[in-house]
Design a protein around this motif. Sequence first.
Motif: not given
Length: 212
Positions: A132-137, A173-175, A201-202, A206-209
């Motif tokens: 969901r995080i990646l889809s939103k980004l 993720a990059g922009h 959120p990403l 990643c910091g948690r997992h």
Amino acid sequence: MTDGFTGFPAAGLDFYDDLEVDNTKSYWEKHKAVYAEAVKAPMTALCAALEQEFGTAKIFRPYRDVRFAKDKTPYKTHQGAFVRVGDATGWYVELSPRGIRTGGGFYEASGPRLAAFREAVAHDRFGPELERILSKLEKTGFEIGGDRLKTTPRGYAADHPRIELLRHRSLTAGHPLGFEPVIHTPELLDLVRADWRAMRPLVEWCGRHAQI
């Protein structure tokens, strides 16, 4: 300029345009004052303006490590800065001849950290959360990248519903923000801040997992 971010001068972009053509010590020595004033100083000011919300950034050295590289050109043709929240995990911003680019996620994992990442991706709750995080980004213009295996990682089925994510050995993720007209103005700070907030959120996932 260290008292407040006012944008990157055009001279900073011109510096890297020319460095790509003439990546030599003689060019660097002649133009190191331009690097200091038009690249490093505004990058330092940008990171200082973001520090209270995101943390202290490391501004990378301009010199390449050429000890084991076939390419022996001595200088990087971009200036990056990184806010670390965990091993190889955090927010990134870069100035290059192509303008400003923002990023976030984790850029390297091996051994136990990679195993922890894949375990979380396979998890019934944490994996869909990442999707969901990646889809939103992606829907808001971010590019999802990272180093990936071409084969199925050992221990996982080829038909796993998140097999593409399980192949990742890094996840970012990059922009690209480009360079005209905003790069030369204080408003660039707001764009970088907005991107880093969108990627929070990403980065936090990643910091948690992706840590041990």
